[in-house]
Motif scaffolding. Structure first.
Motif, PDB file in Angstrom:
ATOM      1  N   THR A 245       1.016  -1.236   0.012  1.00  0.00           N
ATOM      2  CA  THR A 245       0.113   0.161   0.111  1.00  0.00           C
ATOM      3  C   THR A 245       0.806   1.203  -0.030  1.00  0.00           C
ATOM      4  N   TRP A 246       0.965   1.918  -1.162  1.00  0.00           N
ATOM      5  CA  TRP A 246       1.728   3.170  -1.116  1.00  0.00           C
ATOM      6  C   TRP A 246       1.074   4.243  -0.562  1.00  0.00           C
ATOM      7  N   VAL A 247       1.918   5.020   0.259  1.00  0.00           N
ATOM      8  CA  VAL A 247       1.459   5.955   1.256  1.00  0.00           C
ATOM      9  C   VAL A 247       2.045   7.181   0.907  1.00  0.00           C
ATOM     10  N   ALA A 323       2.746  -2.017  15.171  1.00  0.00           N
ATOM     11  CA  ALA A 323       1.645  -1.294  15.702  1.00  0.00           C
ATOM     12  C   ALA A 323       1.286   0.065  15.002  1.00  0.00           C
ATOM     13  N   VAL A 324       2.724   0.987  14.978  1.00  0.00           N
ATOM     14  CA  VAL A 324       2.733   2.097  14.148  1.00  0.00           C
ATOM     15  C   VAL A 324       2.168   2.097  12.610  1.00  0.00           C
ATOM     16  N   GLU A 325       2.991   1.175  12.172  1.00  0.00           N
ATOM     17  CA  GLU A 325       2.421   0.694  10.764  1.00  0.00           C
ATOM     18  C   GLU A 325       0.839   0.392  10.351  1.00  0.00           C
ATOM     19  N   ALA A 326       0.395  -0.350  11.423  1.00  0.00           N
ATOM     20  CA  ALA A 326      -0.968  -0.558  11.276  1.00  0.00           C
ATOM     21  C   ALA A 326      -1.983   0.594  11.392  1.00  0.00           C
ATOM     22  N   GLU A 327      -1.336   1.570  12.357  1.00  0.00           N
ATOM     23  CA  GLU A 327      -2.419   2.796  12.640  1.00  0.00           C
ATOM     24  C   GLU A 327      -2.409   3.656  11.563  1.00  0.00           C
ATOM     25  N   TRP A 332      -4.731   6.082   6.860  1.00  0.00           N
ATOM     26  CA  TRP A 332      -4.454   6.154   5.216  1.00  0.00           C
ATOM     27  C   TRP A 332      -5.762   5.926   4.679  1.00  0.00           C
ATOM     28  N   HIS A 333      -6.310   4.615   4.982  1.00  0.00           N
ATOM     29  CA  HIS A 333      -7.312   4.282   4.364  1.00  0.00           C
ATOM     30  C   HIS A 333      -8.774   5.080   4.817  1.00  0.00           C
ATOM     31  N   GLU A 335      -8.936   8.047   5.372  1.00  0.00           N
ATOM     32  CA  GLU A 335      -8.887   9.420   4.635  1.00  0.00           C
ATOM     33  C   GLU A 335      -9.291   9.208   3.259  1.00  0.00           C
ATOM     34  N   ARG A 336      -8.742   8.288   2.655  1.00  0.00           N
ATOM     35  CA  ARG A 336      -9.047   7.869   1.360  1.00  0.00           C
ATOM     36  C   ARG A 336     -10.550   7.293   1.043  1.00  0.00           C
ATOM     37  N   ASP A 337     -10.867   6.804   2.058  1.00  0.00           N
ATOM     38  CA  ASP A 337     -12.440   6.248   2.055  1.00  0.00           C
ATOM     39  C   ASP A 337     -13.493   6.971   2.608  1.00  0.00           C
ATOM     40  N   GLY A 338     -12.796   8.094   3.098  1.00  0.00           N
ATOM     41  CA  GLY A 338     -13.806   8.805   3.829  1.00  0.00           C
ATOM     42  C   GLY A 338     -14.477   9.922   3.074  1.00  0.00           C
TER      43      GLY A 338
END
Length: 338
Positions: A245-247, A323-327, A332-333, A335-338
């Motif tokens: 997943t490119w952020v 844990a940080v990666e998951a948060e 990210w998801h 914000e993009r899906d919202g």
């Protein structure tokens, strides 16, 4: 052929000493043996390079070539004062950190301005590596002044990867991609990355030593896009088709996700700063023409994973925690899906 490795107790130095011995050369490692032990086979001479006379234990022997990887200016000068007149060829491992400007991709050794030498009184970069590039510049000049351009090979190494790399840069991605699942990939898929496997670099240094190759070269492979590199690492650890997943870089920086190495970092990513656009995108045409060979990144990843599996305590943990990666991925998801 008699080869002296100043060091030989960790990573690149060990790889050079081991490979030289395996090829049948008469190899001597001179070091304190504080950071590690030399490989089995080469002669080991304990020396303390903090002492200007520390290399006297080498007893006036002649060496066909010396390989030195030091970042300490005083150590380099002591070695040159002691050994320059009884060495056939001097191989010094410098760094691409000697360059004053990393903003332009595709620059070569010939058209890249250097940092100034280290200020007087600075013998080493210290724990913060503040003067690392400047110290390497000072050592390069000392080698050329004392040995001469015709008897010296200066290798400005890039990112070195492979077994016995105790940093968190390449091993982070080997470990993370081997774990599988959704993987946070930083920045753009086409951001350039350059690296060289430790065994390939060691082989090239020995090629320079044994053929008396002279000159200054960048010791790193051709640039590849980050997506290609991560896919290659994944293939090497038996995780083909990773879920990347490119952020966006700005999104990451806003959440204190850092580039390159260290805590909360995503290694191999330089952060998208225009000032670093050429840091991992150098023109290495001359190095490849001069004999540097570069294995696929998948091979480096596989060998690194094997080493990490057998020596898990040797790898310094770092990079972005799970844990940080998951948060960050959740945000990210959202914000993009919202």
């Amino acid at each position: 052929m008699r080869i002296l490795v100043l060091g030989g107790t960790r990573f690149l130095g060990r790889a050079v000493a081991r490979l030289a011995h395996d090829r049948g050369y008469d190899v001597t490692c001179a070091a304190r043996s504080v950071s590690g032990a030399p490989p089995a086979g080469p002669r080991f001479v304990p020396v303390d390079r903090d002492d200007p006379d520390g290399l006297a234990a080498l007893d006036g022997a002649w060496f066909d070539a010396v390989v030195d990887v030091t970042r300490r200016v005083d150590h380099a000068r002591y070695a040159l004062d002691t050994l320059a007149d009884r060495v056939g060829h001097w191989v010094f491992v410098s760094s691409i950190s000697v360059y004053a400007d990393h903003s332009v991709p595709g620059r070569s050794v010939a058209d890249s301005p250097l940092l100034p030498p280290a200020p007087d009184g600075v013998d080493g970069p210290g724990p913060d590596f503040r003067w690392y590039g400047e110290c390497k510049v000072s050592i390069e000049r000392a080698v050329l002044d004392r040995v001469g351009a015709d008897r010296s090979f200066i290798c400005r190494a890039g990112l070195i990867v492979g077994p016995e790399d105790t940093s968190d840069r390449f091993p982070y991605w080997v470990r993370r991609l081997a774990d599988g699942g959704e993987v946070l990939a930083p920045g753009r898929p086409d951001e350039p990355v350059q690296w060289v496997d430790v065994e390939d670099l060691a082989g090239w240094l020995l090629h320079a030593a044994t053929t008396r190759l002279a000159g200054t070269f960048d010791g790193t492979g051709p640039a590849r896009g980050l997506a290609e590199v991560l896919a290659g690492i994944a293939a090497g650890v038996d995780r083909p088709d990773p879920r990347l997943t490119w952020v966006d870089g700005d999104f990451l920086r806003a959440r204190d996700v850092r580039p390159w190495s260290g805590e909360r970092s995503l290694p191999l990513w330089v952060g998208g700063d225009p000032a670093d656009a050429g840091f991992l995108a150098r023109d290495v045409t001359d190095a490849l023409a001069a004999g540097l060979t570069v294995r696929p990144v998948a091979a480096s990843a596989q060998a690194t994973l094997d080493w990490m599996t057998n020596a898990p305590e040797a790898v310094r943990p770092g990079g972005l925690g799970r844990a940080v990666e998951a948060e960050v991925l959740r945000e990210w998801h959202a914000e993009r899906d919202g």
